[in-house]
Design an enzyme around this catalytic site. Structure first.
Site, mmCIF file in Angstrom:
data_model
loop_
_atom_site.group_PDB
_atom_site.id
_atom_site.type_symbol
_atom_site.label_atom_id
_atom_site.label_comp_id
_atom_site.label_asym_id
_atom_site.label_seq_id
_atom_site.Cartn_x
_atom_site.Cartn_y
_atom_site.Cartn_z
ATOM 1 C CB CYS A 29 -0.948 0.005 1.197
ATOM 2 S SG CYS A 29 -2.338 -1.141 1.045
ATOM 3 C CG ASP A 33 10.313 -9.409 -6.294
ATOM 4 O OD1 ASP A 33 9.279 -9.972 -5.900
ATOM 5 O OD2 ASP A 33 11.346 -9.321 -5.589
ATOM 6 C CG HIS A 85 -4.605 -4.021 2.284
ATOM 7 N ND1 HIS A 85 -3.258 -4.262 2.280
ATOM 8 C CD2 HIS A 85 -5.114 -4.691 3.346
ATOM 9 C CE1 HIS A 85 -2.953 -5.038 3.319
ATOM 10 N NE2 HIS A 85 -4.069 -5.320 3.970
ATOM 11 C CG ASN A 119 4.364 -17.492 -2.812
ATOM 12 O OD1 ASN A 119 4.313 -18.619 -3.307
ATOM 13 N ND2 ASN A 119 5.390 -16.683 -2.980
ATOM 14 N N GLY A 125 5.615 -19.490 1.946
ATOM 15 C CA GLY A 125 6.646 -18.469 2.145
ATOM 16 C C GLY A 125 6.159 -17.061 1.866
ATOM 17 C CB THR A 150 7.638 -12.266 2.859
ATOM 18 O OG1 THR A 150 7.715 -11.829 1.499
ATOM 19 C CG2 THR A 150 8.436 -13.545 3.031
ATOM 20 C CG HIS A 163 -1.333 -5.429 -0.945
ATOM 21 N ND1 HIS A 163 -1.757 -4.146 -0.640
ATOM 22 C CD2 HIS A 163 -1.760 -5.662 -2.214
ATOM 23 C CE1 HIS A 163 -2.408 -3.627 -1.690
ATOM 24 N NE2 HIS A 163 -2.411 -4.540 -2.658
ATOM 25 C CG HIS A 214 2.254 -10.318 -3.915
ATOM 26 N ND1 HIS A 214 1.934 -10.271 -2.579
ATOM 27 C CD2 HIS A 214 3.289 -11.179 -4.018
ATOM 28 C CE1 HIS A 214 2.745 -11.060 -1.901
ATOM 29 N NE2 HIS A 214 3.577 -11.642 -2.760
ATOM 30 C CG HIS A 241 5.458 -13.731 -7.161
ATOM 31 N ND1 HIS A 241 6.606 -13.145 -6.688
ATOM 32 C CD2 HIS A 241 4.709 -14.031 -6.063
ATOM 33 C CE1 HIS A 241 6.564 -13.103 -5.351
ATOM 34 N NE2 HIS A 241 5.425 -13.640 -4.958
HETATM 35 P P1 5GP Z 1 5.820 -13.213 -1.291
HETATM 36 O O1 5GP Z 1 6.943 -14.047 -0.756
HETATM 37 O O2 5GP Z 1 5.041 -12.526 -0.197
HETATM 38 O O3 5GP Z 1 4.924 -13.964 -2.247
HETATM 39 O O4 5GP Z 1 6.503 -12.115 -2.194
HETATM 40 C C1 5GP Z 1 6.857 -10.851 -1.771
HETATM 41 C C2 5GP Z 1 7.813 -10.309 -2.809
HETATM 42 O O5 5GP Z 1 7.956 -8.919 -2.584
HETATM 43 C C3 5GP Z 1 9.213 -10.926 -2.740
HETATM 44 O O6 5GP Z 1 9.514 -11.540 -3.988
HETATM 45 C C4 5GP Z 1 10.117 -9.731 -2.428
HETATM 46 O O7 5GP Z 1 11.366 -9.778 -3.104
HETATM 47 C C5 5GP Z 1 9.273 -8.549 -2.871
HETATM 48 N N1 5GP Z 1 9.528 -7.324 -2.125
HETATM 49 C C6 5GP Z 1 9.643 -7.200 -0.768
HETATM 50 N N2 5GP Z 1 9.841 -5.914 -0.422
HETATM 51 C C7 5GP Z 1 9.850 -5.212 -1.588
HETATM 52 C C8 5GP Z 1 10.017 -3.810 -1.880
HETATM 53 O O8 5GP Z 1 10.184 -2.952 -1.003
HETATM 54 N N3 5GP Z 1 9.970 -3.448 -3.193
HETATM 55 C C9 5GP Z 1 9.781 -4.368 -4.193
HETATM 56 N N4 5GP Z 1 9.757 -3.893 -5.445
HETATM 57 N N5 5GP Z 1 9.612 -5.676 -3.953
HETATM 58 C C10 5GP Z 1 9.653 -6.095 -2.661
HETATM 59 ZN ZN ZN Z 2 -1.752 -3.330 1.183
#
Ligand code: 5GP
Ligand code: ZN
Length: 112
Positions: A9, A32, A48, A88, A94, A96, A99, A101, A103
């Site tokens: 957000c 990413d 969100h 994910n 995993g 992290t 919000h 998303h 990939h």
């Molecule tokens: P998740 O593991 O939650 O599916 O993916 C989160 C993704 O967000 C990860 O691939 C991580 O590299 C990416 N990410 C985390 N923090 C940031 C950020 O501040 N900026 C960008 N552009 N990507 C981020």
């Molecule tokens: Zn959010």
């Protein structure tokens, strides 16, 4: 609706910089920060919500909107040869950032 403490957000609001590749009133696509493939984009809804498991009619509409846009955005980012979409869900996957998303991974032949 945005969440004041959510990282993505903050990216939507421009409080944290990101390399944006597409934006409209409903969604944002940006690179990413830690790419897991030559091209690694994240597509997010501007509303969100944390988890795929929180899906409802409105959120399904947001996700449908994103999925409809992705082929064109992928093409514009050099992914004519194919790409992989990943969502994910939760700890075992995993996740992290809480919000939702999608990939978008490509730019090379992907191992499984
Ligand atoms: P998740 O593991 O939650 O599916 O993916 C989160 C993704 O967000 C990860 O691939 C991580 O590299 C990416 N990410 C985390 N923090 C940031 C950020 O501040 N900026 C960008 N552009 N990507 C981020
Ligand atoms: Zn959010």
């Amino acid at each position: 609706m945005l969440d004041k403490d959510c990282l993505f957000c903050k990216i939507i609001r421009g409080e944290i910089p990101s390399a944006k590749v597409y934006e409209d009133e409903k969604m944002l696509v940006f690179k990413d920060i830690e790419p897991k493939a030559k091209v690694h984009l994240l597509a997010i809804p501007k509303n969100h919500f944390k988890l795929l498991s929180e899906m409802d009619e409105d959120r399904a509409e947001d996700l449908k909107y994103i999925l409809k846009k992705i082929p064109q955005i992928a093409k514009e980012n050099g992914l004519e040869n194919g790409y992989r979409l990943i969502i994910n869900q939760g700890d075992d996957a995993g996740q992290t950032v809480f919000h939702l998303h999608v990939h978008i991974l490509g730019g090379e032949v992907l191992g499984w």
